[in-house]
Scaffold this active site. Structure first.
Site, PDB file in Angstrom:
ATOM      1  NE  ARG A 165      36.498  -3.374 -11.070  1.00  0.00           N
ATOM      2  CZ  ARG A 165      35.840  -2.598 -12.339  1.00  0.00           C
ATOM      3  NH1 ARG A 165      36.221  -3.618 -13.798  1.00  0.00           N
ATOM      4  NH2 ARG A 165      36.042  -1.369 -11.823  1.00  0.00           N
ATOM      5  CG  HIS A 166      31.209  -4.981 -12.111  1.00  0.00           C
ATOM      6  ND1 HIS A 166      31.952  -3.830 -10.648  1.00  0.00           N
ATOM      7  CD2 HIS A 166      31.898  -3.757 -13.292  1.00  0.00           C
ATOM      8  CE1 HIS A 166      31.984  -2.994 -10.869  1.00  0.00           C
ATOM      9  NE2 HIS A 166      32.602  -3.148 -12.234  1.00  0.00           N
ATOM     10  CG  HIS A 202      29.536  -1.208 -10.906  1.00  0.00           C
ATOM     11  ND1 HIS A 202      30.555  -0.554  -9.883  1.00  0.00           N
ATOM     12  CD2 HIS A 202      30.218  -0.246 -11.857  1.00  0.00           C
ATOM     13  CE1 HIS A 202      31.280   0.505 -10.390  1.00  0.00           C
ATOM     14  NE2 HIS A 202      30.946   0.073 -11.673  1.00  0.00           N
ATOM     15  CG  HIS A 223      -0.370  -0.271   3.089  1.00  0.00           C
ATOM     16  ND1 HIS A 223       0.315  -1.284   2.509  1.00  0.00           N
ATOM     17  CD2 HIS A 223      -0.286   0.730   3.510  1.00  0.00           C
ATOM     18  CE1 HIS A 223       0.979  -1.464   4.012  1.00  0.00           C
ATOM     19  NE2 HIS A 223       1.063  -0.043   4.418  1.00  0.00           N
TER      20      HIS A 223
HETATM   21  C1  RB5 Z   1       4.219  -0.561   5.390  1.00  0.00           C
HETATM   22  O1  RB5 Z   1       3.825   0.721   6.468  1.00  0.00           O
HETATM   23  C2  RB5 Z   1       6.165   0.100   5.930  1.00  0.00           C
HETATM   24  O2  RB5 Z   1       6.565  -0.768   6.760  1.00  0.00           O
HETATM   25  C3  RB5 Z   1       6.480  -0.717   4.398  1.00  0.00           C
HETATM   26  O3  RB5 Z   1       5.915  -0.108   3.580  1.00  0.00           O
HETATM   27  C4  RB5 Z   1       7.648  -0.976   4.127  1.00  0.00           C
HETATM   28  O4  RB5 Z   1       8.235  -0.020   4.033  1.00  0.00           O
HETATM   29  C5  RB5 Z   1       8.208  -1.398   5.212  1.00  0.00           C
HETATM   30  O5  RB5 Z   1       9.934  -2.171   4.374  1.00  0.00           O
END
Ligand code: RB5
Length: 151
Positions: A140-141, A106, A17
């Site tokens: 090298r990478h 790289h 989200h």
């Molecule tokens: C969600 O609130 C948040 O924790 C998530 O999107 C993220 O940042 C986690 O690493």
């Protein structure tokens, strides 16, 4: 700045989200340029869990169904950790175009991870274009990248 000429495989997208708005922005940019994409969700700003979307994207990249991937969560950290559990995934959390350049040149990163809550659209666009337009340098990478998977 032009966006890379990519038509072979769809670019895979995933977010939670907190990364949803960035994912939608990236989808719009790609669609406007006729670049194929596959959206693994999430599909709204309703609270959800980033691993539920990271793993399907990671499978698609590992199996060669999508290339590359673009993923986002609030900071980019959680979804990066989940993506990088997959042996065939090299997910790079990028916050500047320079980091994106080096992640491709790289590290041959195959998933770009963007922090959804920390950057504006202008910066996201610059990072996306840099990531998509930068080839892997090899040499090298290549040797270093080949040593990454755990056996
Ligand atoms: C969600 O609130 C948040 O924790 C998530 O999107 C993220 O940042 C986690 O690493």
């Amino acid at each position: 700045m032009s966006l890379f000429d990519h038509t072979e495989k769809p670019i895979g997208l995933a977010s939670d989200h907190a990364g949803y708005r960035v994912k939608q922005f990236v989808a719009r940019v790609l669609e406007e340029r006729g670049i194929p994409l596959r959206d693994f969700g999430t599909y709204s700003e309703e609270s959800c869990d980033y691993p539920d979307f990271a793993h399907p994207l990671a499978h698609a990249v590992e199996e060669g169904v999508c290339y590359p991937g673009v993923a986002s969560c609030g900071t980019g950290t959680g979804i990066s950790i989940a993506l990088n559990k997959h042996q065939g995934v090299r997910a790079a959390l990028c916050w500047t175009p320079e980091v994106a350049f080096l992640a491709r040149a790289h590290n041959d990163a195959n998933v770009l991870v963007l922090p959804g809550r920390l950057l504006g659209e202008e910066k996201i666009y610059e990072i996306l274009v840099m990531f998509l337009n930068t080839p892997f340098e090899g040499g090298r990478h290549g040797r270093r990248v080949s040593k990454i998977p755990c056996r």
